[in-house]
Design a protein around this motif. Structure first.
Motif, PDB file in Angstrom:
ATOM      1  N   CYS A  90       0.820  -1.217   0.000  1.00 54.56           N
ATOM      2  CA  CYS A  90       0.000   0.000   0.000  1.00 54.56           C
ATOM      3  C   CYS A  90       0.852   1.265   0.000  1.00 54.56           C
ATOM      4  O   CYS A  90       0.347   2.355  -0.276  1.00 54.56           O
ATOM      5  N   CYS A  93       1.531   1.866   5.076  1.00 55.41           N
ATOM      6  CA  CYS A  93       1.552   1.241   6.398  1.00 55.41           C
ATOM      7  C   CYS A  93       2.979   1.175   6.941  1.00 55.41           C
ATOM      8  O   CYS A  93       3.958   1.472   6.246  1.00 55.41           O
ATOM      9  N   CYS A 104       2.961  -6.224   3.946  1.00 57.06           N
ATOM     10  CA  CYS A 104       1.758  -5.393   3.932  1.00 57.06           C
ATOM     11  C   CYS A 104       0.540  -6.294   3.785  1.00 57.06           C
ATOM     12  O   CYS A 104       0.536  -7.217   2.980  1.00 57.06           O
ATOM     13  N   ARG A 105      -0.488  -6.030   4.555  1.00 56.41           N
ATOM     14  CA  ARG A 105      -1.701  -6.860   4.486  1.00 56.41           C
ATOM     15  C   ARG A 105      -2.915  -6.072   3.997  1.00 56.41           C
ATOM     16  O   ARG A 105      -4.046  -6.520   4.121  1.00 56.41           O
ATOM     17  N   SER A 106      -2.670  -4.897   3.439  1.00 56.02           N
ATOM     18  CA  SER A 106      -3.795  -4.107   2.942  1.00 56.02           C
ATOM     19  C   SER A 106      -4.503  -4.820   1.797  1.00 56.02           C
ATOM     20  O   SER A 106      -5.672  -4.548   1.507  1.00 56.02           O
ATOM     21  N   ALA A 109      -7.927  -6.242   2.264  1.00 54.01           N
ATOM     22  CA  ALA A 109      -9.079  -5.340   2.179  1.00 54.01           C
ATOM     23  C   ALA A 109      -9.728  -5.402   0.805  1.00 54.01           C
ATOM     24  O   ALA A 109     -10.919  -5.078   0.656  1.00 54.01           O
ATOM     25  N   ASN A 110      -8.962  -5.823  -0.209  1.00 51.72           N
ATOM     26  CA  ASN A 110      -9.529  -5.911  -1.553  1.00 51.72           C
ATOM     27  C   ASN A 110     -10.637  -6.947  -1.646  1.00 51.72           C
ATOM     28  O   ASN A 110     -11.468  -6.900  -2.556  1.00 51.72           O
ATOM     29  N   SER A 139      -7.578  -3.046  -7.766  1.00 50.53           N
ATOM     30  CA  SER A 139      -6.906  -1.855  -7.244  1.00 50.53           C
ATOM     31  C   SER A 139      -5.734  -1.504  -8.146  1.00 50.53           C
ATOM     32  O   SER A 139      -4.997  -2.381  -8.610  1.00 50.53           O
TER      33      SER A 139
END
Length: 358
Positions: A90, A93, A104-106, A109-110, A139
């Motif tokens: 992302c 973060c 990153c684990r954003s 959210a997708n 995204s």
């Protein structure tokens, strides 16, 4: 357009059916997919080894061409050739700011934004992507531009399996020249680990798998010896003079194979866990031996570095002829015949099957 749908966990086949790519808008892009790779994680979601919401459109390795960009997208243009990144950094973060984009684990959210509509039902693509389809809306962070000289089929493999394996050897374990290496499990990830160890200059690379054809492939890609699991206990000792290997990679995701890799490593050696198993699988390792042997246990996720850096490194090694990615593709099938690709993986007939979409 078409998409390959997993209706429920436990299904042995996918339903290639009419679908619509949805949720286009700000900070998103539409990608016309050209090639997708079948990775074992797709099968692991089908059988429940890896948890994922269903119904969904499977596929997380893919490459294609951007056909539309949403408001706010400034670094990707229509016509760009891209890899679909299933866990995109992302850049905001704490992990991304520390240079650890692979942590990153954003990307999770997708999954909250549906990628497809099938028969009036909206559903996600695998990991918010879904590359077993003619096109997908994702995204903009998940669309990583690639150079014009990189073929789409090779780019698709770089999207997961090759990055995971080569990155484990070069980024996570940081294999040293002249060292001894063991690789347990010789699917696409395991063979990529073999290639990464060869690039790093390992002197001995022992490859282990129950499927004879995979052992033959490993020898082609750089292993110095390839053996069946029943020969695993003896081979590292014989090759290293009873010392044990410097690096042991586990690319299966099972407690028993992790234990076998651990036992094959020398005191002070490194065990790199690459295979993703069930949350309920508990390794058989005791606290006393972990301390007294000083063996280093290193899990490796998605190549152990920001995937964009690993992609770029792999592309340069491929250009230099040091990674043979084209020969890893043993089969091609059209999207309509994706169940044949699943059969090829389950039987061990294929090393990597590419899904030809366009």
């Amino acid at each position: 357009m078409r998409a390959a749908v997993l209706h429920s966990v436990g299904d042995a086949s996918l339903d290639v059916t009419e679908a619509t790519a949805v949720s286009f808008g700000p900070d998103r892009v539409r990608v016309r997919l050209h090639r997708a790779g079948l990775c074992h994680s797709d099968v692991s979601i089908m059988n429940g080894t890896l948890q994922h919401p269903a119904p969904c459109v499977l596929g997380h390795e893919g490459a294609g061409e951007v056909t539309e960009v949403g408001e706010g997208v400034t670094d990707i243009r229509v016509g760009d050739r891209v890899i679909v990144c299933w866990m995109p950094p992302c850049d905001a973060c704490a992990h991304c700011r520390a240079g650890e984009g692979h942590l990153c684990r954003s990307g999770y959210a997708n999954l909250a934004t549906p990628n497809f509509e099938v028969g009036g039902v909206r559903m996600p693509g695998m990991m918010g992507e879904g590359t077993f389809a003619d096109e997908v809306v994702i995204s903009a962070k998940a669309a990583i531009p690639i150079p014009d000289d990189l073929p789409y089929d090779i780019a698709a493999l770089i999207g997961c399996g090759v990055t995971t394996g080569v990155g484990a050897a070069l980024n996570t374990a940081q294999v040293k020249a002249g060292s001894s290496v063991l690789v347990v499990g010789l699917g696409g990830v395991g063979v990529s680990i073999v290639q990464g160890a060869k690039v790093a200059g390992a002197a001995q690379i022992i490859a282990v798998d129950p499927v004879a054809g995979r052992r033959e492939w490993a020898l082609k890609f750089g292993a110095t010896e390839a053996v069946a699991p029943e020969d695993l206990a003896e081979t590292p000792k014989r090759v290293t003079g009873s010392r044990g290997v410097d690096y042991a990679f586990e690319a299966v995701g099972k407690p028993a194979t992790l234990r076998a890799a651990y036992d094959s490593a020398r005191r002070g050696g490194t065990i790199c866990l690459v295979g993703a198993g069930k949350r309920t699988d508990i390794p058989d390792l005791n606290m006393s031996d972990l301390v007294t042997s000083e063996k280093k246990l290193l899990p490796s996720f998605y190549g152990g570095d920001d995937p964009r850096r690993t992609y770029a490194r792999i592309i340069e090694l491929w250009r230099a002829g040091r990674l043979d990615l084209a020969s890893m593709i043993t089969h091609h099938v059209p999207l309509a015949e994706i169940d044949e690709a699943l059969r090829q993986m389950r039987t061990g007939e294929a090393l990597r099957t590419v899904i030809d979409i366009a």
